[in-house]
Structure formats: C-alpha cells, structure tokens
Design a protein around this motif. Structure first.
Motif, short mmCIF file in Angstrom:
data_model
loop_
_atom_site.label_atom_id
_atom_site.label_comp_id
_atom_site.label_asym_id
_atom_site.label_seq_id
_atom_site.Cartn_x
_atom_site.Cartn_y
_atom_site.Cartn_z
N ALA A 12 32.52 33.62 26.29
CA ALA A 12 33.48 34.29 25.39
C ALA A 12 34.54 33.34 24.87
CB ALA A 12 34.14 35.45 26.15
N VAL A 13 34.82 32.27 25.62
CA VAL A 13 35.93 31.37 25.29
C VAL A 13 35.78 30.80 23.87
CG1 VAL A 13 37.01 29.17 25.94
CG2 VAL A 13 36.23 30.75 27.72
N THR A 14 34.55 30.47 23.49
CA THR A 14 34.33 29.85 22.18
C THR A 14 33.56 30.78 21.23
OG1 THR A 14 32.35 28.82 23.12
CG2 THR A 14 34.34 27.48 23.08
N HIS A 15 33.47 32.05 21.58
CA HIS A 15 32.80 33.05 20.74
C HIS A 15 33.70 33.33 19.53
CE1 HIS A 15 31.25 37.12 19.71
NE2 HIS A 15 30.14 36.74 20.34
N ALA A 16 33.07 33.65 18.36
CA ALA A 16 33.89 33.84 17.16
C ALA A 16 34.80 35.06 17.28
CB ALA A 16 32.97 33.99 15.94
N ALA A 17 34.34 36.13 17.92
CA ALA A 17 35.14 37.36 17.98
C ALA A 17 34.96 38.02 19.35
CB ALA A 17 34.69 38.31 16.87
N PRO A 18 35.65 37.50 20.37
CA PRO A 18 35.36 37.98 21.73
C PRO A 18 36.23 39.15 22.21
CG PRO A 18 36.84 36.10 21.82
CD PRO A 18 36.58 36.37 20.35
N TYR A 19 37.19 39.60 21.40
CA TYR A 19 38.22 40.45 22.00
C TYR A 19 37.81 41.89 22.28
CZ TYR A 19 40.90 36.28 21.74
OH TYR A 19 41.31 34.99 21.92
N TYR A 21 34.93 42.60 23.50
CA TYR A 21 34.28 42.37 24.80
C TYR A 21 35.34 42.28 25.91
CZ TYR A 21 32.22 39.41 28.47
OH TYR A 21 31.84 38.88 29.67
N TYR A 22 36.41 41.51 25.67
CA TYR A 22 37.47 41.39 26.69
C TYR A 22 38.13 42.75 26.96
CZ TYR A 22 37.57 36.22 26.84
OH TYR A 22 37.27 34.90 27.04
N ARG A 23 38.31 43.54 25.88
CA ARG A 23 38.93 44.87 26.07
C ARG A 23 38.04 45.75 26.95
NH1 ARG A 23 41.71 43.88 21.30
NH2 ARG A 23 39.98 44.14 19.88
N ARG A 24 36.73 45.64 26.74
CA ARG A 24 35.82 46.44 27.58
C ARG A 24 35.84 45.95 29.03
NH1 ARG A 24 32.71 46.13 23.05
NH2 ARG A 24 31.27 44.61 23.94
N LEU A 25 35.91 44.61 29.20
CA LEU A 25 36.02 44.09 30.58
C LEU A 25 37.27 44.66 31.26
CD1 LEU A 25 35.27 40.24 30.62
CD2 LEU A 25 33.80 42.09 31.42
N ARG A 274 49.28 35.93 23.17
CA ARG A 274 48.70 37.13 23.79
C ARG A 274 47.40 37.56 23.08
NH1 ARG A 274 47.55 42.03 23.15
NH2 ARG A 274 48.39 42.13 21.05
N HIS A 275 47.44 37.49 21.75
CA HIS A 275 46.37 38.07 20.95
C HIS A 275 45.14 37.17 20.89
CE1 HIS A 275 44.60 38.91 16.92
NE2 HIS A 275 44.74 40.13 17.36
N ASP A 276 45.38 35.86 20.81
CA ASP A 276 44.27 34.89 20.71
C ASP A 276 44.65 33.69 21.59
OD1 ASP A 276 41.95 33.68 19.87
OD2 ASP A 276 42.74 33.05 17.91
N PRO A 277 44.69 33.89 22.91
CA PRO A 277 45.28 32.88 23.82
C PRO A 277 44.49 31.59 23.87
CG PRO A 277 44.22 34.61 25.09
CD PRO A 277 44.16 35.05 23.66
N ALA A 278 45.18 30.52 24.23
CA ALA A 278 44.54 29.20 24.32
C ALA A 278 43.72 29.06 25.59
CB ALA A 278 45.62 28.12 24.28
N ILE A 279 44.23 29.60 26.70
CA ILE A 279 43.51 29.49 27.98
C ILE A 279 42.95 30.87 28.33
CG2 ILE A 279 43.72 28.90 30.44
CD1 ILE A 279 44.08 26.49 28.56
N ALA A 308 42.21 36.27 29.55
CA ALA A 308 42.15 36.84 28.19
C ALA A 308 41.87 38.33 28.22
CB ALA A 308 41.09 36.11 27.36
N SER A 309 41.21 38.82 29.28
CA SER A 309 40.99 40.27 29.34
C SER A 309 42.30 40.98 29.66
CB SER A 309 39.90 40.62 30.35
OG SER A 309 40.38 40.48 31.67
#
Ligand code: HEM
Length: 387
Positions: A12-19, A21-25, A274-279, A308-309
């Motif tokens: 997910a770290v380098t996925h174009a649109a992972p958020y 997925y993170y919200r579901r996690l 918060r929205h598109d974090p670096a780590i 990120a989740s």
C-alpha cells in the motif's frame, strides 16, 4: 476502472490510491495475523496505540540489536546507538536530551532561514525537484545544527547514502556506499563537536548542554544520534514535501487559498501529514507473550504497525469536533515512547520550502510515481501533464 486494492500494507505504501484500503483496515480488528507476510498487523488508532504503548513491543527483535547484514560494520556501529533502535535505559536519557534540544529550536527563525534557502534553490525541472525534496530539508537541518554552508552538500549526500542501509530493498553497491557514508558522517559530527563551544545558539550546542545536564556522557552515542537526526529527516521530510506537492496538484483551489493566506501553510502541511503521510508503517517485535484486547501474540513475533490506517481511522479522525477530542493523535509521526521529536521542525522546514517553491512549480508539467519502499511514501516526479 477503480484500481485493485494493494495486496497488503507493505504494497500500500507505494500504491497510487491506498486510502480506502487503509480505511477498511482501520474499521476491522485492531490486531490480526497476516498470513501472506507471516506477521501481525496493528491497525486503526486502537491497534496502533496499543502496540506502540505496550512495554513488551520493542523496536528490535530480542537478541538482535543490529540487523545481521550490518553486524560488525560502521553502519552497524551507528545503528546500534540510535534512540530509534533502542528501548529501555539506552533509549530514555538520549531521547530526553534530543527531545528537549529539538523543542528549543526557534521555529520562526528556522522557517525564515529555510524560506531564504529555498528561494535561492527553486527547482526548474522535475529532475531538480526530485533532488531538492531531499536536499533542502537536509541543508536546513545541517544549518540549524551549526554546519557551514560549504559542508551541506556533502552532508546531504552522505545522509542519503547512509539511509540505504536501513532499507531491505538496497543492493550490495548501495550497502557499500552506506558504510563509507556512516564513517564520513561520524567524522563530520566529531569535528563539529570539537567546535561546539564556538557555536552558541546552535542545535548542536544545545544538545551538548542537555547531554551534560542529564548525564549522557557517551561521545560515540552522541555522534551517532546526531547523524541520526539527519537520517531521520531525510526520507520522511522528502516524502512530506513530495506529498504536499501532490496535494497542490490534485486539490483544485488549494494553492489559490494558500497564496491569499500564506499563514495557512503550516496547517496545510499538518493536514498532508495526516491525509497522505510520508511514513506508512513501522515495526515492533514482541519480547514476551503479549495480550492486547484479548488477542494473544506470542514472544518473538513481528508486528507491522500500520500508522497510515490510524491516519484514516474514522473513529478518531472524523472532522466534527476533531479539535476537541481528548487524544491529539498524529499517527504519521508515531506514538508513545518512540514518537517523533522532530514533527514541528519537519513541518516548519516543509512549510518554508513549499512557500518558496509553489509559484515556480505551479506551471511545471509534472507526473509522479513512488520510490520503491516498504514504509516511506515519496513521490518521484517526471515531466508530465500540467495540472
Ligand atoms: C515529515 C517528517 C517526519 C516524519 C513523517 C517522521 C516520522 C517519524 C516516526 C513515525 C517515528 C517513530 C518510529 C517508530 O516509533 O517506530 C519517528 C521517530 C523519530 N524521528 Fe521523525 N519524522 C520526521 C521528521 C523528523 C525530523 C526532521 C527529525 C529530526 C529533527 C526526526 C527525528 C526523529 C527521531 C530522533 C526519532 C526517534 C525517536 C525515538 O525512537 O525515541 N524526525 N519519526
């Protein structure tokens, strides 16, 4: 067609649109076993906080203070001293020294100096931008530590070479470069430390004063952790800057708002964090059997803590009333005893760089992908469509 979900949090770290997925996690169980990675995942604010606060969840696997491929090398010697990589006594006092000294940095002065530095180095192409994302934050940190401008480029290059030893994706050539760089960084800080008396008001001077006050006398440990300040700045702040540029490209009207009200830059960087974090994640290793929320994790297990989740956990990050909530959580900077002491500094540096560069970048055609990484989200820009 919507993009397929990432296979797991490391993808997910380098996925174009992972958020999504993170919200579901974040909406699922706080602690679960991920068979495809053969490790545990801590997700959402509850899972992330519980693991990062648990005394038996350590930053290194039991009995393995240094990764095997670094043991007995200059990188290994530096790594072994870092507050980031130690728990217990070897962590507590050095962390206090660094946190106190970093807390005394005058942010307005840092921002003003970085704004000037950034203004003198506005990137004129995607290639220059990719370099500047890394260089400017490192120049700003080298400056605040007390290094002279002529030393900044070498320090930035050594730091970028050194951090390769922290990634499992690095090849043999990069690891060899990291070893040389570790030696060079320690030498540079050794020299600066000898001049520290001549540097009143520098961050280095203040770290030395705090170390004396709190009884941290290990010179080797001090030098390593000074180098650690540059290595902690390097990729994370490049990611923050890059993700802020992506935000300007993808959120219509945002730049107009910032141009009209430049005081909003720090808040904008906070929101990007918060929205598109670096780590996106960090790791912990169980030193003994651990029970978290009724889930038992045996000793010797790896837990990927999916920061990120937590950044996208609707139960703590929902808009209404967010400022009044008891827990002020900024998961992209960690939490608990290893939480980042450099958050305000990173935001000040990034806000100044963005302010200095935004006009010049506005009409630059840019496309982006992400640098290969298992934990840091750092855009790589190329000449592409204008926004
Ligand atoms: C956007 C920029 C940054 C981000 C996203 C970031 C993120 C983080 C995170 C997530 C951790 C905790 C890791 C863990 O618990 O496993 C951390 C630790 C740390 N960061 Fe940062 N960081 C940033 C910039 C900086 C800067 C500029 C400095 C130095 C001035 C710094 C110094 C440190 C140190 C010393 C630690 C280790 C603290 C400890 O283990 O007690 N960071 N950072």
């Amino acid at each position: 067609m919507p993009l397929a979900d990432p296979a797991h949090p490391l993808a997910a770290v380098t996925h174009a649109a992972p958020y999504d997925y993170y919200r579901r996690l974040a909406a699922g169980p706080p602690l679960r076993f991920e068979a495809s990675l053969d490790c545990w995942l801590a997700t959402g604010a509850a899972g992330v906080c519980a693991v990062l606060e648990h005394p038996a969840c350590r930053v290194r696997p039991p009995g393995l203070a240094v990764p095997l491929n670094l043991a007995g090398t200059p990188c290994g010697a530096l790594f072994a001293e870092l507050v980031r990589m130690n728990d217990g006594e070897r962590h507590a006092v050095p962390k206090q020294v660094l946190a106190r000294a970093l807390g005394q940095v005058e942010l307005a002065r840092l921002q003003a100096r970085t704004l000037r530095m950034g203004g003198e180095r506005v990137p004129a192409s995607a290639a220059q931008l990719n370099e500047a994302l890394f260089e400017l934050p490192l120049f700003a940190m080298a400056d605040v530590l007390g290094f002279a401008p002529a030393q900044w480029p070498a320090l930035a290059a050594w730091t970028r070479d050194f951090v390769a030893c922290l990634s499992p994706l690095s090849n043999a050539e990069e690891l060899a470069g990291a070893q040389e760089a570790a030696g060079a960084l320690l030498h540079a800080f050794g020299c600066l430390l000898r001049e520290a008396d001549a540097l009143p008001g520098s961050l280095l001077g203040s770290i030395v004063a705090q170390a004396q006050a709190l009884g941290w006398h290990a010179t080797g440990g001090l030098q390593a952790n000074l180098a650690g300040l540059l290595s902690q700045t390097c990729e994370a702040t490049a990611g923050l800057l890059g993700n802020a540029i992506v935000a300007l490209r993808t959120q219509p009207g945002l730049y107009g708002q910032l141009r009209a009200t430049p005081q909003l830059w720090p808040a904008m960087l906070g929101e990007v964090s918060r929205h598109d974090p670096a780590i996106h994640n960090t790791r912990r290793y169980t030193a003994e059997d651990v029970d978290i929320g009724g889930v038992r994790v045996a000793a010797g297990q790896t837990v990927i803590v999916v920061l990120a989740s937590a950044c996208h956990d609707a139960s703590v990050q929902a808009e209404p009333g967010a400022l009044q909530r008891a827990v002020a959580l900024t998961p992209g900077f960690g939490h608990g005893r290893h939480a980042c002491p450099g958050q305000s500094i990173a935001h000040a540096i990034a806000a100044a760089c963005m302010q200095a560069w935004a006009d010049g970048l506005e009409d630059m055609p840019l496309a982006w992908t992400y640098r290969p990484s298992l934990n840091a989200r750092i855009p790589v820009f190329s000449a592409g469509a204008a926004s």
